[in-house]
Design an enzyme around this catalytic site. Sequence first.
Site, PDB file in Angstrom:
ATOM      1  N   LYS A  27     -16.988  28.291  48.200  1.00 17.00           N
ATOM      2  CA  LYS A  27     -15.878  29.003  47.563  1.00 17.00           C
ATOM      3  C   LYS A  27     -15.084  29.795  48.598  1.00 17.00           C
ATOM      4  CE  LYS A  27     -16.279  32.969  45.536  1.00 17.00           C
ATOM      5  NZ  LYS A  27     -16.658  34.087  44.642  1.00 17.00           N
ATOM      6  N   ASP A  49     -14.265  30.482  41.228  1.00 17.05           N
ATOM      7  CA  ASP A  49     -14.987  31.730  41.001  1.00 17.05           C
ATOM      8  C   ASP A  49     -15.374  31.805  39.528  1.00 17.05           C
ATOM      9  OD1 ASP A  49     -12.674  32.395  39.616  1.00 17.05           O
ATOM     10  OD2 ASP A  49     -12.401  34.327  40.619  1.00 17.05           O
TER      11      ASP A  49
END
Length: 226
Positions: free
Chosen positions: A135, A153
Amino acid sequence: MANAAAAAVGGGFKPWSPAEVEHAFARFEAADPEPKGELDYVDPYTLLVAVVLSAQATDIGVNRATRALFAAAPTPEAMVALGEEGVAQHIRTLGLYRGKAKNVVELSRRLITEHGGTVPADRAALEALPGVGRKTANVVLNIAFQLPTIAVDTHLFRVANRTGLAPGRTPLEVELGLEREIPDRFKLHAHHWLILHGRYVCKALKPDCPRCLISDLCRWPQKSPA
């Protein structure tokens, strides 16, 4: 809740058509043509550090902490010189701050020794740095290098599952699903639109469905009417 939504979509809700996906992102684009992340930074290095620090912390909290940190150590060399204890003193308001301080100093050291002090525009190289996962790497590649990556997220994960846009049981499943579904022309800004949508409209506890730009397309059975 996200997994339940994914199961519900997989269990009979109609998948989004390409035309519906096009309509959804055209609306996001019209409402916010140039969406921006909410972390403060001045270059790829400070962006990388800010994203590493944002794990289990709010962007507002990270920005408060990095204001003084980046003034004291705006480069990898300065961060290494500041040391773990010095970094920790600046970020002690953040969760897991000692581990984060260790990672920030070590990744700075690795940037110097392995990349000439610059942030690499390569996912594998980024993920090899301490404290950097997929991420984080995707955020840096997208914002700093304008690559069409999608950083999943908790907000984006919820939106993708709840709406039925790209249901998945893991962030990677959602990321790959979105990459398949989203037209190329929207991919650069897609993760910002979806994250901001999840943060301010499609919230976890009190989603503001009447204010949602894609409420008519959403597959979530519990949505309130517009």
